[in-house]
Design a protein around this motif. Structure first.
Motif, PDB file in Angstrom:
ATOM      1  N   PHE B  62       0.860  -1.186   0.000  1.00 64.29           N
ATOM      2  CA  PHE B  62       0.000   0.000   0.000  1.00 64.29           C
ATOM      3  C   PHE B  62       0.903   1.245   0.000  1.00 64.29           C
ATOM      4  O   PHE B  62       1.960   1.257   0.642  1.00 64.29           O
ATOM      5  N   THR B  63       0.444   2.276  -0.681  1.00 61.28           N
ATOM      6  CA  THR B  63       1.306   3.449  -0.828  1.00 61.28           C
ATOM      7  C   THR B  63       0.688   4.731  -0.285  1.00 61.28           C
ATOM      8  O   THR B  63       1.258   5.813  -0.445  1.00 61.28           O
ATOM      9  N   ALA B  64      -0.482   4.638   0.312  1.00 57.82           N
ATOM     10  CA  ALA B  64      -1.117   5.826   0.884  1.00 57.82           C
ATOM     11  C   ALA B  64      -2.093   5.389   1.969  1.00 57.82           C
ATOM     12  O   ALA B  64      -2.556   4.239   1.980  1.00 57.82           O
ATOM     13  N   PHE B  65      -2.369   6.330   2.870  1.00 63.40           N
ATOM     14  CA  PHE B  65      -3.326   6.058   3.951  1.00 63.40           C
ATOM     15  C   PHE B  65      -4.430   7.109   3.951  1.00 63.40           C
ATOM     16  O   PHE B  65      -4.223   8.245   3.498  1.00 63.40           O
ATOM     17  N   GLY B  66      -5.580   6.719   4.470  1.00 61.95           N
ATOM     18  CA  GLY B  66      -6.677   7.645   4.660  1.00 61.95           C
ATOM     19  C   GLY B  66      -7.282   7.425   6.039  1.00 61.95           C
ATOM     20  O   GLY B  66      -7.332   6.283   6.520  1.00 61.95           O
ATOM     21  N   ILE B  67      -7.688   8.499   6.658  1.00 54.97           N
ATOM     22  CA  ILE B  67      -8.345   8.399   7.965  1.00 54.97           C
ATOM     23  C   ILE B  67      -9.680   9.118   7.866  1.00 54.97           C
ATOM     24  O   ILE B  67      -9.751  10.261   7.408  1.00 54.97           O
ATOM     25  N   THR B  68     -10.733   8.445   8.289  1.00 54.85           N
ATOM     26  CA  THR B  68     -12.046   9.064   8.277  1.00 54.85           C
ATOM     27  C   THR B  68     -12.812   8.652   9.523  1.00 54.85           C
ATOM     28  O   THR B  68     -12.309   7.954  10.381  1.00 54.85           O
ATOM     29  N   GLY B  69     -14.052   9.127   9.610  1.00 54.82           N
ATOM     30  CA  GLY B  69     -14.850   8.819  10.790  1.00 54.82           C
ATOM     31  C   GLY B  69     -16.331   8.988  10.467  1.00 54.82           C
ATOM     32  O   GLY B  69     -16.744   8.784   9.321  1.00 54.82           O
ATOM     33  N   GLY B  70     -17.075   9.539  11.422  1.00 54.91           N
ATOM     34  CA  GLY B  70     -16.803  10.411  12.522  1.00 54.91           C
ATOM     35  C   GLY B  70     -15.866  11.570  12.162  1.00 54.91           C
ATOM     36  O   GLY B  70     -15.454  11.718  11.029  1.00 54.91           O
ATOM     37  N   GLU B  71     -15.604  12.387  13.165  1.00 52.55           N
ATOM     38  CA  GLU B  71     -14.640  13.466  12.992  1.00 52.55           C
ATOM     39  C   GLU B  71     -13.320  13.027  13.633  1.00 52.55           C
ATOM     40  O   GLU B  71     -13.212  12.987  14.870  1.00 52.55           O
ATOM     41  N   SER B  95     -12.126  15.510   7.230  1.00 52.70           N
ATOM     42  CA  SER B  95     -12.504  16.274   8.422  1.00 52.70           C
ATOM     43  C   SER B  95     -13.583  17.283   8.071  1.00 52.70           C
ATOM     44  O   SER B  95     -13.692  17.732   6.928  1.00 52.70           O
ATOM     45  N   ASN B  96     -14.373  17.648   9.073  1.00 55.59           N
ATOM     46  CA  ASN B  96     -15.334  18.736   8.847  1.00 55.59           C
ATOM     47  C   ASN B  96     -14.697  20.101   9.122  1.00 55.59           C
ATOM     48  O   ASN B  96     -15.325  21.136   8.872  1.00 55.59           O
ATOM     49  N   ALA B  97     -13.478  20.102   9.647  1.00 52.36           N
ATOM     50  CA  ALA B  97     -12.687  21.327   9.856  1.00 52.36           C
ATOM     51  C   ALA B  97     -13.357  22.332  10.795  1.00 52.36           C
ATOM     52  O   ALA B  97     -13.099  23.533  10.698  1.00 52.36           O
ATOM     53  N   THR B  98     -14.169  21.832  11.690  1.00 51.17           N
ATOM     54  CA  THR B  98     -14.825  22.763  12.626  1.00 51.17           C
ATOM     55  C   THR B  98     -14.277  22.632  14.038  1.00 51.17           C
ATOM     56  O   THR B  98     -14.820  23.233  14.964  1.00 51.17           O
ATOM     57  N   VAL B  99     -13.227  21.850  14.209  1.00 49.44           N
ATOM     58  CA  VAL B  99     -12.720  21.627  15.568  1.00 49.44           C
ATOM     59  C   VAL B  99     -11.290  22.144  15.735  1.00 49.44           C
ATOM     60  O   VAL B  99     -10.616  21.802  16.711  1.00 49.44           O
ATOM     61  N   PHE B 100     -10.831  22.973  14.776  1.00 47.70           N
ATOM     62  CA  PHE B 100      -9.444  23.442  14.850  1.00 47.70           C
ATOM     63  C   PHE B 100      -9.350  24.698  15.728  1.00 47.70           C
ATOM     64  O   PHE B 100      -9.246  25.817  15.243  1.00 47.70           O
ATOM     65  N   ASN B 101      -9.399  24.470  17.024  1.00 46.61           N
ATOM     66  CA  ASN B 101      -9.175  25.577  17.955  1.00 46.61           C
ATOM     67  C   ASN B 101      -7.665  25.851  18.065  1.00 46.61           C
ATOM     68  O   ASN B 101      -6.845  25.180  17.407  1.00 46.61           O
TER      69      ASN B 101
END
Lengths: 192, 278
Positions: B62-71, B95-101
């Motif tokens: 495998f040559t790439a990874f992905g992470i998803t969810g959930g957030e 990501s939904n990009a709403t948790v970047f405090n």
């Protein structure tokens, strides 16, 4: 009880056709499969190997289907597996066992008395010992078995009986429901 | 070359290994595949399990990874996991990009110089319409987050989910493209995909129904087992969908990989009608 459903005492639901995992789909091609398949489908990587083993062990082979059903039904009755007893009562009738033989194997009459042939009497006694006793088998029971069957037959019948015991405990532990088709057939035969 | 590497090279299997890091989310989007929301069971994959699978995956080809969810970024250890994965292969986080405090933005410094991209959901160019499906304030948080990620060297992709990409309003779509370009995200990093009629979208008229053949087989690891695509381990009515389950076993990784290659290899060329969604 539909194969896609569950009974009150079931430990697991049966995977319904629309949720059949990829490796399980061939087993659902004809609609809802047997309850054993419906339960195993929760772990699809075990389904194929288990059903291949069960099919090879219990299916058509050089040992007659009648002898195999004698072993399967007697082991299931000794182990008290409601699912397997009900299901294999139907299979045994289909393989030509008569009602008296089936009732005897199910424990309603002395099991060996219903069979006239030495081979079948030896087999019934041997399966009863194998399924019902801990530790080594009784010498006399073993001797009668080896006197009536060849070594390949004994090995195959041992696989039949022990695979049945595995299925007995699997079906009983999970509380698998007997299929509607089996219930209907038993009612029609007056054995429900 | 391993059998997995061959399958990837032959196009039988996708080169990216996906992880469902967790199922909970701060949002409750109307079309969410996994019925994610703040109070749902988290079903987290442990960090050691993710890292071990990634290491094995790299050995397999495998040559790439992905992470998803959930957030994913709701996990306190997510940045550390991403740093480890990206040190092995390029890593994409959905990501939904709403948790970047401020604190999470500071933690992203650990990813500096690593091949990391965050794929952010942005559906419409207008806040009110966008937020109808994704929740109040979503648009403003996304617009705020994108430049901050880019400033920190984190790549950004925009994912737009619409009922049907072919019938989407071209004027509205062009306005959305102007918006992402203005934020520093080029067209090549903008994907438009249909709502998939699974999960929370399964009960309505939105989106399209899909089957195994619609997706490129991409091995996807979750706490509940391995699936054939990241669109597989959906949740409907609170229950995990298993129709795209490959195996319950996820370690060693070669076991679900072999099973998926077997399944994918049995598909005929005539069935290869993938919708190519990411």
């Amino acid at each position: 009880m539909s194969a896609a459903g569950t009974s009150a005492s079931s430990a697991v639901s049966l995977v319904p056709p629309d949720q059949a995992p990829l490796l399980a789909r061939p087993y659902y091609a004809g609609g809802a499969p047997s309850p054993i398949v419906g339960a195993l489908a929760h772990v699809p990587e075990l389904l194929g190997v288990t059903m291949a083993f069960v099919g090879a062990a219990l299916g058509e082979s050089f040992v007659s289907a009648r002898l195999k059903e004698i072993a399967i039904l007697r082991a299931s009755a000794v182990l008290g597996c409601h699912y397997c007893v009900q299901t294999h009562t139907v299979v045994a009738l289909d393989e030509g066992l008569d009602r008296a033989e089936v009732r005897a194997l199910c424990g309603e009459e002395p099991a060996q008395d219903a069979f006239g042939e030495d081979r079948e009497r030896a087999l019934v006694g041997w399966v009863q010992e194998l399924a019902g006793q801990r530790g080594p088998l009784d010498d006399d029971v073993q001797r009668r078995m080896t006197g009536c069957f060849s070594e390949p037959e004994i090995v195959e019948l041992t696989v039949v009986a022990t695979a049945t015991i595995m299925l007995n405990r699997f079906c009983t532990a999970l509380g698998l429901p007997v299929s509607d088709a089996t219930h209907a057939r038993l009612r029609a035969e007056g054995l429900a | 070359m391993t059998s997995t590497a061959e399958a990837i090279e032959d196009g039988v299997l996708g080169a990216r290994l996906w992880f469902y890091s967790n199922y909970h989310c701060n949002l409750t989007c109307t079309y969410c595949l996994t019925e994610s929301a703040p109070g749902v069971p988290r079903r987290e994959l442990s960090a050691p399990a993710i890292v071990a699978a990634a290491e094995e995956a790299a050995e397999m080809g495998f040559t790439a990874f992905g992470i998803t969810g959930g957030e994913p970024f709701l996990r306190e250890d997510l940045t550390r996991i991403v740093a480890r994965l990206a040190s092995i292969a390029p890593t994409l986080i959905l990501s939904n990009a709403t948790v970047f405090n401020a604190r999470r933005l500071r933690e992203l410094a650990a990813l500096e110089g690593l091949p990391v991209q965050v794929q952010i959901s942005l559906d419409r160019p207008d806040p009110d319409v966008n937020d109808e499906m994704r929740g109040p304030g979503n648009f403003a948080k996304v617009i705020d987050a994108i430049p901050k990620l880019l400033e920190r060297g984190i790549g950004v992709r925009i994912a737009t989910t619409v009922d049907d990409p072919e019938t989407a309003d071209p004027v509205e779509m062009e306005r959305l493209c102007e918006l992402h370009r203005s934020l520093g995200v080029p067209d090549c990093d903008h994907v438009v995909r249909p709502i998939i009629r699974r999960g929370r979208a399964s009960g309505g008229d939105l989106g399209r129904g899909v089957a195994f053949e619609d997706f490129e087989p991409e091995l996807t690891i979750t706490a509940d087992g391995a699936f054939s695509t990241p669109f597989g381990p959906t949740v409907t009515g609170g229950r995990l969908d298993t129709d795209l389950l490959v195996t319950r076993t996820t370690s060693p990784l070669r076991r679900p990989a072999a099973a998926l290659m077997q399944i994918a290899g049995e598909q005929s060329a005539g069935q290869d009608a993938r919708i190519g969604i990411r």
